[in-house]
Write a protein that holds these residues in place. Structure first.
Motif, PDB file in Angstrom:
ATOM      1  N   LYS A  97      29.607  25.310  65.627  1.00  0.00           N
ATOM      2  CA  LYS A  97      28.706  26.234  66.301  1.00  0.00           C
ATOM      3  C   LYS A  97      29.535  27.124  67.222  1.00  0.00           C
ATOM      4  O   LYS A  97      30.499  26.664  67.826  1.00  0.00           O
ATOM      5  CB  LYS A  97      27.681  25.466  67.125  1.00  0.00           C
ATOM      6  CG  LYS A  97      26.950  24.416  66.355  1.00  0.00           C
ATOM      7  CD  LYS A  97      25.613  24.660  65.894  1.00  0.00           C
ATOM      8  CE  LYS A  97      24.480  25.088  66.646  1.00  0.00           C
ATOM      9  NZ  LYS A  97      23.463  25.696  65.869  1.00  0.00           N
ATOM     10  N   GLU A  99      29.079  28.001  70.130  1.00  0.00           N
ATOM     11  CA  GLU A  99      29.152  27.469  71.489  1.00  0.00           C
ATOM     12  C   GLU A  99      30.370  26.563  71.683  1.00  0.00           C
ATOM     13  O   GLU A  99      30.846  26.383  72.793  1.00  0.00           O
ATOM     14  CB  GLU A  99      27.894  26.648  71.820  1.00  0.00           C
ATOM     15  CG  GLU A  99      26.592  27.426  71.723  1.00  0.00           C
ATOM     16  CD  GLU A  99      25.966  27.334  70.333  1.00  0.00           C
ATOM     17  OE1 GLU A  99      25.063  26.513  70.125  1.00  0.00           O
ATOM     18  OE2 GLU A  99      26.383  28.116  69.465  1.00  0.00           O
ATOM     19  N   GLU A 102      33.293  28.057  73.389  1.00  0.00           N
ATOM     20  CA  GLU A 102      33.177  28.310  74.817  1.00  0.00           C
ATOM     21  C   GLU A 102      33.698  27.137  75.646  1.00  0.00           C
ATOM     22  O   GLU A 102      33.806  27.235  76.860  1.00  0.00           O
ATOM     23  CB  GLU A 102      31.715  28.606  75.170  1.00  0.00           C
ATOM     24  CG  GLU A 102      31.208  29.881  74.508  1.00  0.00           C
ATOM     25  CD  GLU A 102      29.718  30.093  74.700  1.00  0.00           C
ATOM     26  OE1 GLU A 102      29.114  29.386  75.546  1.00  0.00           O
ATOM     27  OE2 GLU A 102      29.160  30.950  74.013  1.00  0.00           O
TER      28      GLU A 102
END
Length: 139
Positions: A97, A99, A102
């Motif tokens: 993903k 994310e 991050e």
């Protein structure tokens, strides 16, 4: 004579880490660094260890890494501590993903590292990137 394979490990399979027992019959070769960068949960360009394993151990690693559903075993190039380039198998997350990119990047994973993400053995069937995000407590 049994066939042998070179495998690069970078997480809980390294020496002195919780899953290293899977490599009890493996032969340690050297420490190495991934030649190419990858979008991994804990790092991008990673440091790890090279081992020689037999077919039985490779099959156990495939099962541990849920290959090819969650992680895919791929041949990649690695640079050893003495500057040699070695091809070895490595397990990489098949899908991730956005994310995950991050997260803070580390070049090396240790179960009790400064990242605060201590390894916890789980009987859960982690088969999707969403499952990994849940374990990492990322929403």
């Amino acid at each position: 004579m049994d066939q042998s394979y070179t495998v690069f490990v970078y997480g809980t399979l390294k020496r002195n880490q919780p899953n290293h027992h899977y490599l009890s019959s493996a032969k340690f070769i050297t420490e190495a660094t991934c030649f190419e960068k990858f979008p991994l949960v804990i790092a991008s360009k990673i440091k790890g260890e090279l081992f020689t394993v037999d077919e039985e151990t490779l099959a156990k690693l495939d099962e541990l890494e849920n290959h090819p559903t969650l992680y895919v075993r791929q041949l990649q190039s690695f640079e050893t501590t003495d500057g040699k380039i070695v091809e070895a198998w490595v397990y990489l997350l098949q899908e991730y993903k956005p994310e995950m990119l991050e997260l803070e990047f580390f070049e090396s994973y240790f179960s009790e590292g400064k990242h605060g993400k201590q390894y916890v053995a789980s009987d859960d069937d982690l088969t999707k990137p969403e499952d990994i995000l849940q374990v990492l407590r990322i929403k």
